[in-house]
Design a protein around this motif. Structure first.
Motif, PDB file in Angstrom:
ATOM      1  N   HIS A  49       0.833  -1.195   0.000  1.00  0.00           N
ATOM      2  CA  HIS A  49       0.000   0.000   0.000  1.00  0.00           C
ATOM      3  C   HIS A  49       0.877   1.258   0.000  1.00  0.00           C
ATOM      4  N   GLU A  50       0.549   2.210  -0.856  1.00  0.00           N
ATOM      5  CA  GLU A  50       1.262   3.486  -0.870  1.00  0.00           C
ATOM      6  C   GLU A  50       0.580   4.449   0.100  1.00  0.00           C
ATOM      7  N   VAL A  51       1.378   5.044   0.973  1.00  0.00           N
ATOM      8  CA  VAL A  51       0.841   5.942   1.999  1.00  0.00           C
ATOM      9  C   VAL A  51       1.551   7.289   1.926  1.00  0.00           C
ATOM     10  N   LYS A  52       0.774   8.340   1.922  1.00  0.00           N
ATOM     11  CA  LYS A  52       1.337   9.693   1.856  1.00  0.00           C
ATOM     12  C   LYS A  52       1.768  10.153   3.253  1.00  0.00           C
ATOM     13  N   VAL A  53       2.920  10.805   3.301  1.00  0.00           N
ATOM     14  CA  VAL A  53       3.430  11.381   4.556  1.00  0.00           C
ATOM     15  C   VAL A  53       3.637  12.873   4.324  1.00  0.00           C
ATOM     16  N   ALA A  54       2.866  13.689   5.036  1.00  0.00           N
ATOM     17  CA  ALA A  54       2.947  15.145   4.885  1.00  0.00           C
ATOM     18  C   ALA A  54       3.896  15.701   5.946  1.00  0.00           C
ATOM     19  N   LEU A  55       5.144  15.929   5.551  1.00  0.00           N
ATOM     20  CA  LEU A  55       6.147  16.430   6.491  1.00  0.00           C
ATOM     21  C   LEU A  55       5.983  17.927   6.745  1.00  0.00           C
ATOM     22  N   HIS A  56       5.275  18.586   5.834  1.00  0.00           N
ATOM     23  CA  HIS A  56       5.017  20.020   5.913  1.00  0.00           C
ATOM     24  C   HIS A  56       3.847  20.275   4.967  1.00  0.00           C
ATOM     25  N   PRO A  57       3.064  21.332   5.177  1.00  0.00           N
ATOM     26  CA  PRO A  57       1.948  21.598   4.268  1.00  0.00           C
ATOM     27  C   PRO A  57       2.351  21.665   2.795  1.00  0.00           C
ATOM     28  N   GLU A  58       3.642  21.954   2.532  1.00  0.00           N
ATOM     29  CA  GLU A  58       4.099  22.055   1.143  1.00  0.00           C
ATOM     30  C   GLU A  58       5.101  20.968   0.765  1.00  0.00           C
ATOM     31  N   VAL A  59       5.313  20.007   1.662  1.00  0.00           N
ATOM     32  CA  VAL A  59       6.281  18.924   1.402  1.00  0.00           C
ATOM     33  C   VAL A  59       5.665  17.586   1.786  1.00  0.00           C
ATOM     34  N   SER A  60       5.405  16.761   0.774  1.00  0.00           N
ATOM     35  CA  SER A  60       4.831  15.432   1.014  1.00  0.00           C
ATOM     36  C   SER A  60       5.666  14.381   0.293  1.00  0.00           C
ATOM     37  N   VAL A  61       5.737  13.203   0.875  1.00  0.00           N
ATOM     38  CA  VAL A  61       6.436  12.078   0.254  1.00  0.00           C
ATOM     39  C   VAL A  61       5.531  10.854   0.341  1.00  0.00           C
ATOM     40  N   VAL A  62       5.943   9.788  -0.330  1.00  0.00           N
ATOM     41  CA  VAL A  62       5.156   8.551  -0.316  1.00  0.00           C
ATOM     42  C   VAL A  62       6.035   7.402   0.171  1.00  0.00           C
ATOM     43  N   VAL A  63       5.486   6.601   1.076  1.00  0.00           N
ATOM     44  CA  VAL A  63       6.172   5.390   1.528  1.00  0.00           C
ATOM     45  C   VAL A  63       5.302   4.186   1.168  1.00  0.00           C
ATOM     46  N   LYS A  64       5.931   3.019   1.087  1.00  0.00           N
ATOM     47  CA  LYS A  64       5.186   1.793   0.789  1.00  0.00           C
ATOM     48  C   LYS A  64       5.111   0.928   2.037  1.00  0.00           C
ATOM     49  N   VAL A  65       3.924   0.431   2.301  1.00  0.00           N
ATOM     50  CA  VAL A  65       3.699  -0.428   3.459  1.00  0.00           C
ATOM     51  C   VAL A  65       3.358  -1.822   2.936  1.00  0.00           C
ATOM     52  N   ASN A  66       4.283  -2.752   3.123  1.00  0.00           N
ATOM     53  CA  ASN A  66       4.132  -4.121   2.638  1.00  0.00           C
ATOM     54  C   ASN A  66       3.524  -4.970   3.753  1.00  0.00           C
ATOM     55  N   VAL A  67       2.216  -5.217   3.646  1.00  0.00           N
ATOM     56  CA  VAL A  67       1.497  -5.981   4.675  1.00  0.00           C
ATOM     57  C   VAL A  67       1.339  -7.418   4.181  1.00  0.00           C
ATOM     58  N   ALA A  68       1.851  -8.368   4.948  1.00  0.00           N
ATOM     59  CA  ALA A  68       1.807  -9.771   4.521  1.00  0.00           C
ATOM     60  C   ALA A  68       1.608 -10.679   5.726  1.00  0.00           C
ATOM     61  N   ARG A  69       1.344 -11.963   5.421  1.00  0.00           N
ATOM     62  CA  ARG A  69       1.120 -12.934   6.497  1.00  0.00           C
ATOM     63  C   ARG A  69       2.402 -13.640   6.929  1.00  0.00           C
ATOM     64  N   SER A  70       3.455 -13.466   6.139  1.00  0.00           N
ATOM     65  CA  SER A  70       4.739 -14.090   6.467  1.00  0.00           C
ATOM     66  C   SER A  70       5.842 -13.325   5.748  1.00  0.00           C
ATOM     67  N   PRO A  71       7.068 -13.440   6.220  1.00  0.00           N
ATOM     68  CA  PRO A  71       8.180 -12.780   5.535  1.00  0.00           C
ATOM     69  C   PRO A  71       8.330 -13.263   4.096  1.00  0.00           C
ATOM     70  N   GLU A  72       8.056 -14.570   3.854  1.00  0.00           N
ATOM     71  CA  GLU A  72       8.170 -15.114   2.499  1.00  0.00           C
ATOM     72  C   GLU A  72       7.138 -14.463   1.574  1.00  0.00           C
ATOM     73  N   GLU A  73       5.929 -14.291   2.095  1.00  0.00           N
ATOM     74  CA  GLU A  73       4.875 -13.652   1.305  1.00  0.00           C
ATOM     75  C   GLU A  73       5.219 -12.189   1.045  1.00  0.00           C
ATOM     76  N   ALA A  74       5.800 -11.531   2.034  1.00  0.00           N
ATOM     77  CA  ALA A  74       6.211 -10.135   1.870  1.00  0.00           C
ATOM     78  C   ALA A  74       7.277 -10.014   0.782  1.00  0.00           C
ATOM     79  N   ASP A  75       8.199 -10.996   0.726  1.00  0.00           N
ATOM     80  CA  ASP A  75       9.239 -10.982  -0.307  1.00  0.00           C
ATOM     81  C   ASP A  75       8.623 -11.109  -1.703  1.00  0.00           C
TER      82      ASP A  75
END
Length: 213
Positions: free
Chosen positions: A126-152
């Motif tokens: 899932h891509e999630v927006k992070v607003a570090l400032h009203p004029e500065v935003s970045v995107v991080v990825k959140v890899n949600v899985a049931r196991s490390p192998e599935e996450a890979d």
């Protein structure tokens, strides 16, 4: 309610803009978080008198946010959670979970900077927006899985859910498929029976002809 913005607010305006917003939004969010002032005559004078300092402070915070963004932008964090066979989580991933995962990875953010319209409730990347400032935003990825192998696998671009559904559908499709050999045998059986009956019929006809003679 009319308010004077003290910083840029997405979909509303920038510093110094006078905008009309719903009373609840102003009282519950803009005013207590010092993002705006009521647009009365007194506050207009106060804002204009301090405008240069407000804009300078904002520029300084924006510069700091841009520096911090380099350590956050594009990061991927992994969260292992229990989920059903359909990929639905037994629970959800919240903004706090993402903050803790980023913190463990060396990226310092606060909960209020995570822009999450609703909690994450399915496995996947899932891509999630992070607003570090009203004029500065970045995107991080959140890899949600049931196991490390599935996450890979998900990190490699594999759609685990789609693959899961395909694997489940394959046996069902095999059960529905016609059994060709059985059909061929069924068709062959009447043909063989007819072939066996033909000589017998010829023998009976010969015997009848001899009796008549």
């Amino acid at each position: 309610m009319e308010v004077i913005l003290l910083e840029r607010v997405e979909k509303l305006g920038s510093i110094g803009d006078v905008v009309t917003v719903k009373n609840g939004f102003a009282r519950n969010y803009l005013l207590p978080n010092k993002k705006a002032l009521r647009a009365n005559e007194s506050n207009r004078k106060v804002f204009e008198a301090n405008r240069a300092k407000i804009e300078a402070d904002n520029a300084e915070r924006r510069t700091d946010a841009e520096k911090s963004a380099k350590g956050v932008d594009g990061k991927t964090v992994q969260l292992i959670r229990q989920a059903s066979n359909t990929g639905q989580l037994y629970g959800s991933v919240s903004a706090r979970d993402i903050v803790e995962a980023l913190d463990a990875d060396g990226a310092k953010v606060v909960k209020s900077q995570i822009v999450l319209d609703r909690p994450i409730k399915t496995i996947g990347v899932h891509e999630v927006k992070v607003a570090l400032h009203p004029e500065v935003s970045v995107v991080v990825k959140v890899n949600v899985a049931r196991s490390p192998e599935e996450a890979d696998l998900q990190a490699q671009g594999v759609d685990v859910l789609a693959q899961m559904f395909e694997d489940e559908a394959a046996p069902a499709a095999e059960d529905l498929a016609p059994e060709a050999p059985a059909t061929e045998e069924a068709e062959a059986a009447p043909a063989e029976a007819e072939a066996e009956e033909a000589p017998a019929a010829e023998t009976e006809a010969t015997e009848t002809a001899e009796d008549e003679q």
